[in-house]
Scaffold this active site. Sequence first.
Site, short mmCIF file in Angstrom:
data_model
loop_
_atom_site.label_atom_id
_atom_site.label_comp_id
_atom_site.label_asym_id
_atom_site.label_seq_id
_atom_site.Cartn_x
_atom_site.Cartn_y
_atom_site.Cartn_z
N CYS A 124 -4.88 -55.95 -60.38
CA CYS A 124 -4.65 -56.64 -59.10
C CYS A 124 -5.32 -55.91 -57.94
CB CYS A 124 -3.15 -56.80 -58.86
SG CYS A 124 -2.35 -57.88 -60.07
N HIS A 127 -0.25 -62.18 -63.08
CA HIS A 127 0.55 -61.38 -62.17
C HIS A 127 0.71 -62.13 -60.85
CE1 HIS A 127 -0.22 -57.15 -64.06
NE2 HIS A 127 -0.02 -58.07 -64.99
N GLU A 151 0.32 -61.25 -57.80
CA GLU A 151 -0.77 -61.05 -56.85
C GLU A 151 -2.00 -61.87 -57.23
OE1 GLU A 151 1.27 -56.94 -57.38
OE2 GLU A 151 0.79 -58.69 -58.62
N CYS A 187 -1.03 -53.22 -59.69
CA CYS A 187 -1.62 -52.51 -60.83
C CYS A 187 -3.13 -52.42 -60.61
CB CYS A 187 -1.30 -53.28 -62.12
SG CYS A 187 -2.19 -54.85 -62.26
#
Length: 148
Positions: A79, A46, A48, A76
């Site tokens: 993260c 992801h 992040e 999410c």
Amino acid sequence: MRLALEEALKALEHSDVPVGAVAVREGVVIGRGCNRREADQDPTAHAEMIAIREAAAVVGHWRLEGVTLYSTLEPCAMCAGAMVLARLPRLVFAAPDPKAGAGGSLLNIVQHPQLNHQVEVVAGVLADEAAAYIRAFFADLRASGQRH
């Protein structure tokens, strides 16, 4: 946030959901990331997470003291958990994620009172623009008959 939006557009180059993130300390970008799940076939890739990893490498420590993470989408659970574990002081995100957001929409992991660290959150910065990227991405997928 504009730099995070630029990162989000890079994700489109490899058919990933257009999410971008930028880590900043003392006015200097020390980490960048765009979603790379499809490109890397890695469920943890992801935006992040990538920006957090880069920032930690620059800082030379897992504690990201003094760092602000800008993300085009509410994080999410994975993260958000990484942000708490990294002792990130501040998160600024654009669009909320009512289906998977863990920064206050569905869950609030980053500010859970029983965890050993809480992250300051600023939500909604350039939210319309970030949400438009994501809506267009999924509209294009539906139109092409693909799934993500």
